[in-house]
Design a protein around this motif. Structure first.
Motif, PDB file in Angstrom:
ATOM      1  N   ALA A 176     -57.588 -48.338  30.653  1.00 11.46           N
ATOM      2  CA  ALA A 176     -58.227 -48.362  29.334  1.00 11.46           C
ATOM      3  C   ALA A 176     -59.726 -48.136  29.450  1.00 11.46           C
ATOM      4  CB  ALA A 176     -57.944 -49.695  28.647  1.00 11.46           C
ATOM      5  N   LEU A 177     -60.341 -48.685  30.499  1.00 10.54           N
ATOM      6  CA  LEU A 177     -61.776 -48.517  30.680  1.00 10.54           C
ATOM      7  C   LEU A 177     -62.137 -47.047  30.912  1.00 10.54           C
ATOM      8  CD1 LEU A 177     -64.490 -50.007  30.934  1.00 10.54           C
ATOM      9  CD2 LEU A 177     -64.051 -50.216  33.392  1.00 10.54           C
ATOM     10  N   ARG A 178     -61.269 -46.329  31.643  1.00  9.62           N
ATOM     11  CA  ARG A 178     -61.553 -44.923  31.943  1.00  9.62           C
ATOM     12  C   ARG A 178     -61.184 -43.984  30.795  1.00  9.62           C
ATOM     13  NH1 ARG A 178     -59.336 -46.373  37.147  1.00  9.62           N
ATOM     14  NH2 ARG A 178     -57.318 -45.589  36.416  1.00  9.62           N
ATOM     15  N   ASN A 179     -60.182 -44.345  29.985  1.00  8.36           N
ATOM     16  CA  ASN A 179     -59.637 -43.378  29.043  1.00  8.36           C
ATOM     17  C   ASN A 179     -59.792 -43.727  27.563  1.00  8.36           C
ATOM     18  OD1 ASN A 179     -58.019 -41.359  30.883  1.00  8.36           O
ATOM     19  ND2 ASN A 179     -57.565 -43.404  31.679  1.00  8.36           N
ATOM     20  N   THR A 180     -59.749 -45.006  27.233  1.00  5.17           N
ATOM     21  CA  THR A 180     -59.778 -45.349  25.805  1.00  5.17           C
ATOM     22  C   THR A 180     -60.978 -46.196  25.412  1.00  5.17           C
ATOM     23  OG1 THR A 180     -58.360 -47.284  26.179  1.00  5.17           O
ATOM     24  CG2 THR A 180     -57.262 -45.196  25.645  1.00  5.17           C
ATOM     25  N   GLY A 181     -61.809 -46.571  26.355  1.00  5.37           N
ATOM     26  CA  GLY A 181     -63.035 -47.253  25.996  1.00  5.37           C
ATOM     27  C   GLY A 181     -63.098 -48.707  26.405  1.00  5.37           C
ATOM     28  N   LEU A 182     -64.310 -49.248  26.350  1.00  3.87           N
ATOM     29  CA  LEU A 182     -64.574 -50.628  26.771  1.00  3.87           C
ATOM     30  C   LEU A 182     -63.830 -51.635  25.899  1.00  3.87           C
ATOM     31  CD1 LEU A 182     -66.141 -52.611  28.561  1.00  3.87           C
ATOM     32  CD2 LEU A 182     -68.045 -52.441  26.939  1.00  3.87           C
ATOM     33  N   GLY A 183     -63.716 -51.361  24.603  1.00  4.52           N
ATOM     34  CA  GLY A 183     -63.048 -52.304  23.705  1.00  4.52           C
ATOM     35  C   GLY A 183     -61.608 -52.543  24.102  1.00  4.52           C
ATOM     36  N   ASP A 184     -60.867 -51.454  24.363  1.00  3.32           N
ATOM     37  CA  ASP A 184     -59.474 -51.602  24.781  1.00  3.32           C
ATOM     38  C   ASP A 184     -59.371 -52.284  26.141  1.00  3.32           C
ATOM     39  OD1 ASP A 184     -58.464 -50.483  22.507  1.00  3.32           O
ATOM     40  OD2 ASP A 184     -58.214 -48.477  23.351  1.00  3.32           O
ATOM     41  N   ALA A 185     -60.320 -51.978  27.033  1.00  2.00           N
ATOM     42  CA  ALA A 185     -60.300 -52.609  28.356  1.00  2.00           C
ATOM     43  C   ALA A 185     -60.500 -54.116  28.233  1.00  2.00           C
ATOM     44  CB  ALA A 185     -61.379 -51.997  29.240  1.00  2.00           C
ATOM     45  N   LEU A 186     -61.446 -54.529  27.403  1.00  2.00           N
ATOM     46  CA  LEU A 186     -61.683 -55.956  27.209  1.00  2.00           C
ATOM     47  C   LEU A 186     -60.474 -56.616  26.541  1.00  2.00           C
ATOM     48  CD1 LEU A 186     -65.439 -55.950  26.101  1.00  2.00           C
ATOM     49  CD2 LEU A 186     -64.491 -56.661  28.313  1.00  2.00           C
TER      50      LEU A 186
END
Length: 313
Positions: A176-186
């Motif tokens: 998610a951090l690499r492809n959909t953004g910091l928000g999804d990663a968090l």
């Protein structure tokens, strides 16, 4: 009270404490008991040595941090004296141990154990911050966190093996951090943390009951050390009363769980918690008959003596 001094040649019964081997031994014993209680037939063999190695690293690092940041702790107890005297060898052992545990977590252990273990590591960071900021009083919050982290380490392999709950993997966080953004990663990271804590502590009351027992084990040593140097008898008595109340509540709660909530497999587990709490209370009552060195050892022995309840069963 027998004066607490470091012997020139430590007796054999003190060496497990000096070498920080007592806590890993307790962890292995209670992981086996928890597996029996939850009817877990198989735990990956490497877990049986990776868990005690990780616990040994944390305990040694904690004692080295005590001695490094607070010079007065270097002479506080035989274990701190030993750790400070051999700090470079022990620090090298901790680095090597953490490297081995990291390799096992990344390439050998199941992914679910790695993800749950990562949450335990995050809690360990919080613990070390609290340890660094520790004030002069009894650190109940730090002890509670330490007890729950210890119980979590014991519970992760058993609960992962017995549960169908899927924990978000760290790879999903990185993806998610690499492809959909910091928000999804968090969001995925938070999901991983919450599901891990739910799996370990909500789905399994055995783990948090054991965590409370571990907290009282740690607090007992703190209170005994405090009472030994406390000139005010009333304050020393209040320490003993606080410890007694906590142990009675744990023993009584475990008995209620065994009588009302447990099945035939988990009953012995709650009886073991009850027996261990009772033994700590016996030590608390007769503590004046023992040296502080002996009390530190006996507090861990109290957690091992209930093991025959399962062996006989």
């Amino acid at each position: 009270m027998v004066e607490n001094r470091t012997p020139l040649k430590a007796p054999f019964w003190l060496w497990p404490n000096l070498l920080s081997l007592d806590a890993p031994l307790v962890a292995v014993a209670w992981m086996w008991m928890l597996a029996q209680a939850l009817r877990v037939q198989y735990i990956q063999p490497s877990v049986w040595w990776v868990l005690p190695l990780a616990i040994w690293c944390v305990y040694v690092a904690d004692r080295l941090l005590d001695a490094w940041t607070r010079p007065e702790m270097r002479e506080a107890s035989p274990r701190h004296i030993f750790h400070w005297r051999w700090r470079w060898f022990l620090a090298a052992g901790v680095v090597a141990g953490f490297a081995v545990c990291t390799y096992q977590a990344l390439y050998v252990l199941p992914r679910s154990i790695f993800s749950a273990g990562l949450v335990a590591v995050m809690l360990c960071v919080i613990y070390f911050v609290l340890a660094y900021l520790k004030g002069p009083g009894i650190p109940y919050a730090k002890n509670l966190l330490a007890g729950m982290i210890f119980a979590m380490g014991v519970g992760i392999p058993v609960n992962v093996a017995s549960s169908s709950l899927l924990i978000t993997d760290l790879n999903e966080v990185l993806y998610a951090l690499r492809n959909t953004g910091l928000g999804d990663a968090l969001w995925n990271l938070g999901d991983m943390i919450v599901k891990t804590l739910v799996l370990i502590f909500v789905y399994c009351r055995e783990v948090w009951v054991f965590g409370l027992l571990c907290m009282m084990n740690i607090t007992a040593i703190d209170l005994w050390e405090k009472a030994e140097s406390e000139p005010d008898a009333a304050v020393a008595y209040s320490h003993e009363a606080t410890l007694s109340l906590g142990l009675i509540m744990i023993a009584g709660g475990s008995l209620l769980f065994a009588a009302m909530k447990a099945d035939e497999f988990s009953k012995p587990y709650f009886y073991a918690v009850m027996v261990a709490a009772a033994l700590l209370q016996v030590l608390n009552h007769y503590r004046d008959r023992f040296s502080m060195n002996a009390l530190r050892v006996l507090a861990d022995v109290a957690l091992l003596l209930p093991l025959p309840i399962f062996l006989v069963g």
